[in-house]
Design a protein around this motif. Sequence first.
Motif, PDB file in Angstrom:
ATOM      1  N   PRO A  28     -31.298 -18.519  27.373  1.00 22.06           N
ATOM      2  CA  PRO A  28     -31.461 -19.977  27.490  1.00 22.06           C
ATOM      3  C   PRO A  28     -32.867 -20.331  27.971  1.00 22.06           C
ATOM      4  O   PRO A  28     -33.491 -19.577  28.715  1.00 22.06           O
ATOM      5  CB  PRO A  28     -30.412 -20.371  28.531  1.00 22.06           C
ATOM      6  N   SER A  29     -33.336 -21.488  27.544  1.00 23.76           N
ATOM      7  CA  SER A  29     -34.634 -21.949  28.014  1.00 23.76           C
ATOM      8  C   SER A  29     -34.506 -22.429  29.451  1.00 23.76           C
ATOM      9  O   SER A  29     -33.421 -22.605  29.987  1.00 23.76           O
ATOM     10  CB  SER A  29     -35.150 -23.081  27.124  1.00 23.76           C
ATOM     11  N   SER A  30     -35.632 -22.673  30.108  1.00 22.45           N
ATOM     12  CA  SER A  30     -35.608 -23.020  31.531  1.00 22.45           C
ATOM     13  C   SER A  30     -34.899 -24.349  31.784  1.00 22.45           C
ATOM     14  O   SER A  30     -34.254 -24.524  32.803  1.00 22.45           O
ATOM     15  CB  SER A  30     -37.032 -23.080  32.078  1.00 22.45           C
ATOM     16  N   GLN A  34     -29.725 -26.018  33.658  1.00 18.70           N
ATOM     17  CA  GLN A  34     -29.180 -27.039  34.545  1.00 18.70           C
ATOM     18  C   GLN A  34     -29.270 -28.408  33.882  1.00 18.70           C
ATOM     19  O   GLN A  34     -29.961 -28.576  32.895  1.00 18.70           O
ATOM     20  CB  GLN A  34     -29.946 -27.042  35.873  1.00 18.70           C
ATOM     21  N   ASP A  35     -28.558 -29.368  34.473  1.00 13.67           N
ATOM     22  CA  ASP A  35     -28.614 -30.733  33.972  1.00 13.67           C
ATOM     23  C   ASP A  35     -30.018 -31.290  34.187  1.00 13.67           C
ATOM     24  O   ASP A  35     -30.697 -30.937  35.155  1.00 13.67           O
ATOM     25  CB  ASP A  35     -27.615 -31.613  34.713  1.00 13.67           C
ATOM     26  N   GLN A  90     -26.344 -33.060  30.086  1.00 12.74           N
ATOM     27  CA  GLN A  90     -25.462 -32.358  31.012  1.00 12.74           C
ATOM     28  C   GLN A  90     -25.025 -31.068  30.326  1.00 12.74           C
ATOM     29  O   GLN A  90     -24.585 -31.086  29.181  1.00 12.74           O
ATOM     30  CB  GLN A  90     -24.247 -33.220  31.347  1.00 12.74           C
ATOM     31  N   ILE A  91     -25.153 -29.936  31.039  1.00 10.14           N
ATOM     32  CA  ILE A  91     -24.889 -28.637  30.444  1.00 10.14           C
ATOM     33  C   ILE A  91     -23.403 -28.298  30.424  1.00 10.14           C
ATOM     34  O   ILE A  91     -22.862 -27.888  29.407  1.00 10.14           O
ATOM     35  CB  ILE A  91     -25.683 -27.542  31.184  1.00 10.14           C
ATOM     36  N   ASN A  92     -22.723 -28.435  31.563  1.00 10.65           N
ATOM     37  CA  ASN A  92     -21.318 -28.030  31.635  1.00 10.65           C
ATOM     38  C   ASN A  92     -20.495 -29.115  32.285  1.00 10.65           C
ATOM     39  O   ASN A  92     -20.634 -29.326  33.485  1.00 10.65           O
ATOM     40  CB  ASN A  92     -21.193 -26.724  32.408  1.00 10.65           C
ATOM     41  N   LYS A  96     -24.500 -35.627  26.263  1.00  7.63           N
ATOM     42  CA  LYS A  96     -25.846 -36.215  26.144  1.00  7.63           C
ATOM     43  C   LYS A  96     -25.713 -37.722  26.157  1.00  7.63           C
ATOM     44  O   LYS A  96     -24.824 -38.289  25.535  1.00  7.63           O
ATOM     45  CB  LYS A  96     -26.518 -35.773  24.849  1.00  7.63           C
ATOM     46  N   ILE A  97     -26.609 -38.378  26.899  1.00  9.11           N
ATOM     47  CA  ILE A  97     -26.634 -39.834  26.976  1.00  9.11           C
ATOM     48  C   ILE A  97     -28.046 -40.278  26.620  1.00  9.11           C
ATOM     49  O   ILE A  97     -29.019 -39.792  27.196  1.00  9.11           O
ATOM     50  CB  ILE A  97     -26.281 -40.335  28.387  1.00  9.11           C
ATOM     51  N   ASP A  98     -28.173 -41.172  25.650  1.00 12.12           N
ATOM     52  CA  ASP A  98     -29.440 -41.805  25.318  1.00 12.12           C
ATOM     53  C   ASP A  98     -29.336 -43.269  25.650  1.00 12.12           C
ATOM     54  O   ASP A  98     -28.442 -43.956  25.130  1.00 12.12           O
ATOM     55  CB  ASP A  98     -29.759 -41.642  23.836  1.00 12.12           C
ATOM     56  N   ALA A  99     -30.215 -43.744  26.518  1.00  5.80           N
ATOM     57  CA  ALA A  99     -30.203 -45.163  26.897  1.00  5.80           C
ATOM     58  C   ALA A  99     -31.587 -45.737  26.640  1.00  5.80           C
ATOM     59  O   ALA A  99     -32.593 -45.173  27.090  1.00  5.80           O
ATOM     60  CB  ALA A  99     -29.828 -45.321  28.360  1.00  5.80           C
ATOM     61  N   PHE A 100     -31.630 -46.830  25.936  1.00 10.18           N
ATOM     62  CA  PHE A 100     -32.883 -47.523  25.638  1.00 10.18           C
ATOM     63  C   PHE A 100     -32.867 -48.835  26.417  1.00 10.18           C
ATOM     64  O   PHE A 100     -32.039 -49.693  26.176  1.00 10.18           O
ATOM     65  CB  PHE A 100     -33.004 -47.779  24.132  1.00 10.18           C
ATOM     66  N   ILE A 101     -33.788 -48.978  27.345  1.00 10.87           N
ATOM     67  CA  ILE A 101     -33.833 -50.154  28.218  1.00 10.87           C
ATOM     68  C   ILE A 101     -34.998 -51.028  27.794  1.00 10.87           C
ATOM     69  O   ILE A 101     -36.090 -50.583  27.618  1.00 10.87           O
ATOM     70  CB  ILE A 101     -34.015 -49.735  29.693  1.00 10.87           C
TER      71      ILE A 101
END
Length: 101
Positions: A28-30, A34-35, A90-92, A96-101
């Motif tokens: 896994p990449s760095s 983690q989240d 979030q890994i576990n 995934k959340i995408d929010a455009f403000i």
Amino acid sequence: MKKTLVFLGFAVVLIGSITLGWHLTHRPSSTAKQDYAQVYNAHQSKIATITNHQKISYLSNLLGDLRSARRVHPKKPQNSQLLRHFKIVQINPSAKIDAFI
């Protein structure tokens, strides 16, 4: 006897290279350990990466509260301007959340 040693040497090198290749391609990449949350500006340039668990939880809760407080637009209204784009990963469990403000 010599053929057996050559064959065993070849087999050891082959198994070792396959194992090494698998470990190099499947680690896994760095950021994937983690989240994290990434923050982008209006020009989609990354301005921050957040890895602090408390800050990510706060941001996730804040976005969740906004969704329940008012209607969220699936498309950007014509007269609005993008200020920030928050991407929370979030890994576990995987989310995934995408929010455009």
